[in-house]
Design a protein around this motif. Structure first.
Motif, PDB file in Angstrom:
ATOM      1  N   VAL B  11       0.859  -1.178   0.000  1.00 26.85           N
ATOM      2  CA  VAL B  11       0.000   0.000   0.000  1.00 26.85           C
ATOM      3  C   VAL B  11       0.893   1.225   0.000  1.00 26.85           C
ATOM      4  CG1 VAL B  11      -1.640   1.373   1.343  1.00 26.85           C
ATOM      5  CG2 VAL B  11      -1.949  -1.103   1.165  1.00 26.85           C
ATOM      6  N   ASN B  12       0.652   2.113  -0.936  1.00 29.21           N
ATOM      7  CA  ASN B  12       1.396   3.380  -1.002  1.00 29.21           C
ATOM      8  C   ASN B  12       0.430   4.524  -0.733  1.00 29.21           C
ATOM      9  OD1 ASN B  12       3.767   2.054  -1.776  1.00 29.21           O
ATOM     10  ND2 ASN B  12       3.212   2.154  -3.933  1.00 29.21           N
ATOM     11  N   VAL B  13       0.864   5.471   0.071  1.00 29.59           N
ATOM     12  CA  VAL B  13       0.028   6.623   0.389  1.00 29.59           C
ATOM     13  C   VAL B  13       0.919   7.849   0.573  1.00 29.59           C
ATOM     14  CG1 VAL B  13       0.076   6.142   2.862  1.00 29.59           C
ATOM     15  CG2 VAL B  13      -1.826   7.441   1.898  1.00 29.59           C
ATOM     16  N   ALA B  14       0.405   9.001   0.223  1.00 29.96           N
ATOM     17  CA  ALA B  14       1.167  10.241   0.397  1.00 29.96           C
ATOM     18  C   ALA B  14       1.089  10.702   1.848  1.00 29.96           C
ATOM     19  CB  ALA B  14       0.628  11.322  -0.531  1.00 29.96           C
ATOM     20  N   LEU B  19      -4.750   6.592   5.633  1.00 30.67           N
ATOM     21  CA  LEU B  19      -4.326   5.283   5.162  1.00 30.67           C
ATOM     22  C   LEU B  19      -5.263   4.195   5.683  1.00 30.67           C
ATOM     23  CD1 LEU B  19      -2.767   3.291   7.440  1.00 30.67           C
ATOM     24  CD2 LEU B  19      -1.129   5.162   7.374  1.00 30.67           C
ATOM     25  N   THR B  20      -5.381   3.136   4.890  1.00 32.56           N
ATOM     26  CA  THR B  20      -6.138   1.949   5.291  1.00 32.56           C
ATOM     27  C   THR B  20      -5.356   0.722   4.870  1.00 32.56           C
ATOM     28  OG1 THR B  20      -8.284   3.056   5.032  1.00 32.56           O
ATOM     29  CG2 THR B  20      -8.274   0.651   5.023  1.00 32.56           C
ATOM     30  N   ASP B  85       5.583   5.968   9.420  1.00 34.27           N
ATOM     31  CA  ASP B  85       4.649   4.842   9.483  1.00 34.27           C
ATOM     32  C   ASP B  85       5.018   3.740   8.490  1.00 34.27           C
ATOM     33  OD1 ASP B  85       1.805   7.061   9.959  1.00 34.27           O
ATOM     34  OD2 ASP B  85       3.050   6.037  11.459  1.00 34.27           O
ATOM     35  N   SER B  86       5.937   4.023   7.590  1.00 37.51           N
ATOM     36  CA  SER B  86       6.349   3.033   6.597  1.00 37.51           C
ATOM     37  C   SER B  86       6.928   1.804   7.307  1.00 37.51           C
ATOM     38  CB  SER B  86       7.396   3.633   5.653  1.00 37.51           C
ATOM     39  OG  SER B  86       6.864   4.720   4.926  1.00 37.51           O
ATOM     40  N   LEU B 112       3.525  -1.116   3.952  1.00 36.89           N
ATOM     41  CA  LEU B 112       3.028   0.260   3.820  1.00 36.89           C
ATOM     42  C   LEU B 112       4.185   1.190   3.532  1.00 36.89           C
ATOM     43  CD1 LEU B 112       0.780   2.440   4.163  1.00 36.89           C
ATOM     44  CD2 LEU B 112       1.451   2.547   6.568  1.00 36.89           C
ATOM     45  N   THR B 113       4.062   1.954   2.474  1.00 32.61           N
ATOM     46  CA  THR B 113       5.048   2.973   2.153  1.00 32.61           C
ATOM     47  C   THR B 113       4.354   4.324   2.113  1.00 32.61           C
ATOM     48  OG1 THR B 113       6.365   1.422   0.847  1.00 32.61           O
ATOM     49  CG2 THR B 113       6.759   3.775   0.486  1.00 32.61           C
TER      50      THR B 113
END
Lengths: 113, 116
Positions: B11-14, B19-20, B85-86, B112-113
């Protein structure tokens, strides 16, 4: 606080060699566990113990033996190492009550050549 | 038998976005559900758990998870992601059914990134 301590941190073995991984916890936990972690497979339970002098098989026990002679220590043995046992091994411990989280050591990285 | 699935390997998020991380489970009785986080070369660290009570559970580092019995899900959420959080996140389940061993079953993990 030390928590859960695993020794050694790294080890390289040749096929057929034996070794023992040591786990020690200082939280007076009743339950202790040995897992292996392989890419894409999460953690799989090898053996566990619900108290001093007791052990039980988990999901992937073949090729491993364990002993819990003292409450604070849980030993994992490989009698004749095989390349398929190359993995990262984690020890964990917990209180017995429902919902108590497991506390993990930092792992032993084991390579079997 | 108990099982847990994490359908997303990555999962990648800015940074700053919500995030989920998804988790679904299967048990015979009632579920005891856990989320753990693993940083590189470290063991798993406990984040939060659902045993009973409120469906929304709050945990460490601003994380929360929502238990949904009808969808057999326990998704991990955070309103605003941080680069720190990564990590690798694991969902785990234990069946309350008395016949099961006191074992946790872990999902395969979700990396998670959080992108700066």
């Amino acid at each position: 606080n030390a928590g859960v301590t695993q020794t050694p941190k790294f080890r390289v073995l040749k096929t057929g060699q034996s070794m023992t991984l040591l786990c020690a916890q200082d939280m007076n936990h009743e339950y202790m566990y040995w897992y292996r972690q392989d890419p894409g497979m999460g953690l799989r339970l090898i053996h566990y113990s619900v108290g001093e002098g007791t052990t039980a098989k988990g999901e992937v026990p073949d090729g491993y033996n364990v002993s819990r002679l003292k409450k604070q220590n849980f030993l994992l043995g490989l009698e004749s190492a095989a390349p398929s046992q190359t993995s990262v091994y984690f020890c964990a411990s917990s209180y017995p009550e429902v919902g108590q989280p497991q506390h993990f050591g930092d792992g032993t990285r084991l390579s079997i050549l | 038998a108990q099982s847990v699935a994490q359908p997303e390997d990555q999962v990648n998020v800015a940074e700053g976005n919500p995030l989920t991380v998804k988790c679904t489970y299967s048990v015979s009785g009632n579920p005891y559900l856990f989320w753990y986080v693993q940083y590189p070369n470290r063991g798993l660290q406990f984040l939060l758990k659902y045993i009973t009570g409120d469906n929304l559970v709050k945990g460490s580092y601003g994380f929360e998870a929502e238990f949904n019995k009808s969808q057999t899900s326990f998704h991990l959420k955070k309103p605003s992601a941080l680069v720190s959080d990564s990590a690798l996140y694991f969902c785990a389940v234990r069946d309350s059914w008395a016949g099961s061993a006191r074992q946790l079953t872990f999902g395969s993990g979700t990396q998670l990134t959080v992108l700066p």
